[in-house]
Design an enzyme around this catalytic site. Structure first.
Site, PDB file in Angstrom:
ATOM      1  N   GLU A  96      17.031 -11.443   5.387  1.00 33.83           N
ATOM      2  CA  GLU A  96      16.831 -11.955   4.034  1.00 33.83           C
ATOM      3  C   GLU A  96      17.220 -10.890   3.013  1.00 33.83           C
ATOM      4  O   GLU A  96      17.049  -9.698   3.245  1.00 33.83           O
ATOM      5  CB  GLU A  96      15.363 -12.357   3.840  1.00 33.83           C
ATOM      6  N   CYS A 109      17.934  -6.711  -3.748  1.00 29.87           N
ATOM      7  CA  CYS A 109      17.070  -6.049  -2.764  1.00 29.87           C
ATOM      8  C   CYS A 109      17.632  -6.395  -1.388  1.00 29.87           C
ATOM      9  O   CYS A 109      17.627  -7.559  -1.000  1.00 29.87           O
ATOM     10  CB  CYS A 109      15.643  -6.556  -2.920  1.00 29.87           C
ATOM     11  N   CYS A 116      11.786  -4.513  11.771  1.00 31.92           N
ATOM     12  CA  CYS A 116      11.486  -3.118  11.434  1.00 31.92           C
ATOM     13  C   CYS A 116      10.554  -2.564  12.505  1.00 31.92           C
ATOM     14  O   CYS A 116       9.692  -3.270  13.014  1.00 31.92           O
ATOM     15  CB  CYS A 116      10.803  -3.037  10.070  1.00 31.92           C
ATOM     16  N   CYS A 120       3.959  -1.125   9.599  1.00 25.12           N
ATOM     17  CA  CYS A 120       2.936  -0.843   8.596  1.00 25.12           C
ATOM     18  C   CYS A 120       1.935  -2.011   8.584  1.00 25.12           C
ATOM     19  O   CYS A 120       2.327  -3.174   8.707  1.00 25.12           O
ATOM     20  CB  CYS A 120       3.569  -0.634   7.225  1.00 25.12           C
ATOM     21  N   CYS A 123       2.455  -5.173   6.220  1.00 22.64           N
ATOM     22  CA  CYS A 123       3.813  -5.679   5.958  1.00 22.64           C
ATOM     23  C   CYS A 123       4.209  -6.728   6.987  1.00 22.64           C
ATOM     24  O   CYS A 123       4.095  -6.504   8.196  1.00 22.64           O
ATOM     25  CB  CYS A 123       4.805  -4.520   5.984  1.00 22.64           C
ATOM     26  N   GLY A 165      13.459  -3.739   7.030  1.00 26.89           N
ATOM     27  CA  GLY A 165      13.934  -2.562   7.746  1.00 26.89           C
ATOM     28  C   GLY A 165      13.596  -1.244   7.077  1.00 26.89           C
ATOM     29  O   GLY A 165      13.192  -1.190   5.918  1.00 26.89           O
ATOM     30  N   GLU A 166      13.763  -0.176   7.840  1.00 28.16           N
ATOM     31  CA  GLU A 166      13.534   1.187   7.359  1.00 28.16           C
ATOM     32  C   GLU A 166      14.910   1.865   7.296  1.00 28.16           C
ATOM     33  O   GLU A 166      15.495   2.180   8.340  1.00 28.16           O
ATOM     34  CB  GLU A 166      12.577   1.907   8.329  1.00 28.16           C
ATOM     35  N   SER A 220       7.271   5.446   0.410  1.00 31.79           N
ATOM     36  CA  SER A 220       6.144   4.537   0.577  1.00 31.79           C
ATOM     37  C   SER A 220       4.946   5.360   1.047  1.00 31.79           C
ATOM     38  O   SER A 220       4.799   5.639   2.231  1.00 31.79           O
ATOM     39  CB  SER A 220       6.495   3.463   1.612  1.00 31.79           C
ATOM     40  N   CYS A 339       7.596  -8.075  -2.128  1.00 30.33           N
ATOM     41  CA  CYS A 339       7.519  -6.926  -1.223  1.00 30.33           C
ATOM     42  C   CYS A 339       6.658  -7.242  -0.015  1.00 30.33           C
ATOM     43  O   CYS A 339       5.545  -7.747  -0.137  1.00 30.33           O
ATOM     44  CB  CYS A 339       6.882  -5.735  -1.925  1.00 30.33           C
TER      45      CYS A 339
HETATM   46  N1  SAH Z   1      10.787   0.506   5.105  1.00 34.53           N
HETATM   47  C1  SAH Z   1      11.009   0.936   3.758  1.00 34.53           C
HETATM   48  C2  SAH Z   1      11.730  -0.101   2.953  1.00 34.53           C
HETATM   49  C3  SAH Z   1      10.944  -1.383   2.702  1.00 34.53           C
HETATM   50  S1  SAH Z   1      10.486  -1.350   1.042  1.00 34.53           S
HETATM   51  C4  SAH Z   1       9.690   1.353   3.136  1.00 34.53           C
HETATM   52  O1  SAH Z   1       8.647   1.055   3.718  1.00 34.53           O
HETATM   53  O2  SAH Z   1       9.678   1.987   2.117  1.00 34.53           O
HETATM   54  C5  SAH Z   1       9.253  -2.467   0.961  1.00 34.53           C
HETATM   55  C6  SAH Z   1       8.125  -1.968   0.080  1.00 34.53           C
HETATM   56  O3  SAH Z   1       7.153  -3.008   0.012  1.00 34.53           O
HETATM   57  C7  SAH Z   1       7.449  -0.765   0.690  1.00 34.53           C
HETATM   58  O4  SAH Z   1       6.970   0.115  -0.274  1.00 34.53           O
HETATM   59  C8  SAH Z   1       6.304  -1.434   1.409  1.00 34.53           C
HETATM   60  O5  SAH Z   1       5.279  -0.559   1.700  1.00 34.53           O
HETATM   61  C9  SAH Z   1       5.928  -2.520   0.446  1.00 34.53           C
HETATM   62  N2  SAH Z   1       5.141  -3.589   1.073  1.00 34.53           N
HETATM   63  C10 SAH Z   1       5.121  -3.942   2.368  1.00 34.53           C
HETATM   64  N3  SAH Z   1       4.272  -4.947   2.569  1.00 34.53           N
HETATM   65  C11 SAH Z   1       3.727  -5.258   1.373  1.00 34.53           C
HETATM   66  C12 SAH Z   1       2.794  -6.246   0.934  1.00 34.53           C
HETATM   67  N4  SAH Z   1       2.240  -7.106   1.777  1.00 34.53           N
HETATM   68  N5  SAH Z   1       2.484  -6.264  -0.376  1.00 34.53           N
HETATM   69  C13 SAH Z   1       3.068  -5.419  -1.233  1.00 34.53           C
HETATM   70  N6  SAH Z   1       3.958  -4.495  -0.879  1.00 34.53           N
HETATM   71  C14 SAH Z   1       4.287  -4.404   0.410  1.00 34.53           C
END
Ligand code: SAH
Length: 359
Positions: A96, A109, A116, A120, A123, A165-166, A220, A339
């Site tokens: 996506e 984005c 991934c 986390c 996520c 993804g990371e 993050s 996000c």
């Molecule tokens: N893997 C990378 C890129 C993804 S960015 C990273 O983690 O930075 C996606 C962003 O959205 C990250 O800051 C992540 O922590 C945040 N995110 C993930 N799940 C979320 C959620 N349920 N609500 C709000 N933000 C979230």
């Protein structure tokens, strides 16, 4: 771990490599720039339509090269104007990508992996596990498809590597994609318009410090202590908070540039006044800005979004400590484009793929 692509896929070429491939066939270097302009600026994928190339070159391109483009399968528009794109890759996997209008600029984005590996706790993408890395052509391909679908080939836009993804877990293809996006004959997206968001894969972060094309950096962070961060971001057990902050302090930043620290606020977990004060102390002396992201709740995510009052209180403590703070608006929540809400269901991993997850 990468998708199946032929070595002659035009979508995977950086311009110097394309120049070399054309030179072996007796063509001049500037032809590569012409092909880039057709593909990226004009969205033309059929070599027969590249009318400023010789008939011989057009025929060679059609016979000896391919041009793989992700297929747009579904497009959903949110009440706030955000749009989510479901794209199918050449091997049938799905990713996506999201378009976020007027923030104040236009932003794409985009994803760097199918799924991934970082897992986390809050996520949804993490629930998929890592299925595979995207190729540079697939990363750039998202921009090609979105710019085409939105009629934005002539519009300036920002890119955030904040989709699925990371990015630093797919380092080489991500950096190659950024070079391709920056190419003046292509989309010509300057690195200052690109933000790479990472959980802090330290070796890759250190490597990025010496890249010629360097995007803005977002970390993050989500918690100020190892005890708490370790529960939310499993990778923290390998690369802890103080190591990440030390690496950020060493990171070469252009004038007036700052590192963004993303902090997902989870009610009753990491949103206390004490957490805010600890975060402020941690970031003292770092050229930083803090982006608070109130949790986007979803079924199966065992956390809750804090109240607006709790978010304000947290933000105020940081601001009073002299930090620059913003609260991220959750765009596209009604279409699950916000996000942490990107997930493509039903993509089963093989046993080998499960084993390949590095930690
Ligand atoms: N893997 C990378 C890129 C993804 S960015 C990273 O983690 O930075 C996606 C962003 O959205 C990250 O800051 C992540 O922590 C945040 N995110 C993930 N799940 C979320 C959620 N349920 N609500 C709000 N933000 C979230």
């Amino acid at each position: 771990m990468t998708g199946k692509t032929r070595p002659t896929d035009l979508a995977e070429f950086e311009r110097p490599a394309l120049e070399a491939a054309l030179a072996t066939r007796g063509h001049e270097g500037f032809r590569a720039g012409q092909i880039f302009r057709w593909i990226y600026r004009r969205g033309v994928t059929d070599p027969a339509a590249m009318t400023d190339l010789s008939l011989e070159l057009r025929t060679q391109l059609a016979d000896e090269f391919a041009l793989t483009t992700p297929t747009l399968e579904q497009r959903e528009v949110s009440a706030d104007g955000t749009e989510k794109f479901l794209l199918r890759l050449v091997d049938g996997r799905h990713i996506e990508s999201v378009f976020i209008p007027d923030t104040p600029s236009m932003t794409f984005c985009i994803s760097t992996q199918v799924g991934c590996a970082m897992a986390c706790a809050f996520c949804l993408t993490g629930r998929m596990g890592l299925i595979r890395n995207l190729t540079a052509g697939e990363i750039v391909g998202q921009v090609r498809v979105l710019a085409g679908a939105l009629n934005m080939r002539e519009t300036a836009f920002n890119i955030v590597l904040m989709g699925m993804g990371e990015p630093l877990h797919n380092y080489d293809e991500t950096m190659k994609a950024l070079r391709m996006l920056a190419d003046p004959q292509g989309f010509a997206v300057p690195p200052r318009r690109v933000t790479l968001s990472t959980v802090g894969l330290l070796p890759a972060l250190e490597r990025m410090a010496s890249e010629p094309v360097m995007p803005n950096l977002a970390i993050s962070l989500h918690a100020p202590t190892d005890a708490l961060r370790g529960e939310l971001v499993p990778l923290n057990k390998k690369y802890g908070v103080s190591e990440i902050i030390a690496a950020c302090k060493r990171f070469p930043l252009q004038k007036r540039r700052r590192i963004t620290f993303e902090y997902v606020l989870l009610a009753g977990v990491n949103d206390s006044s004490q957490d805010a004060r600890r975060l402020a102390r941690l970031l003292a002396g770092v050229k930083s800005k803090v982006n608070l992201i109130p949790l986007n709740a979803a079924a199966g995510i065992p956390f809750e979004r804090p109240s607006d009052a709790a978010v304000d209180r947290f933000a105020k403590i940081l601001a009073d400590a002299g930090l620059t703070v913003s609260v991220r608006k959750s765009r596209g929540r009604d279409i699950r484009a916000a996000c942490g809400q990107l997930i493509v269901e039903g993509q089963k991993k093989s046993a080998a793929q499960q084993l390949a997850v590095i930690m």
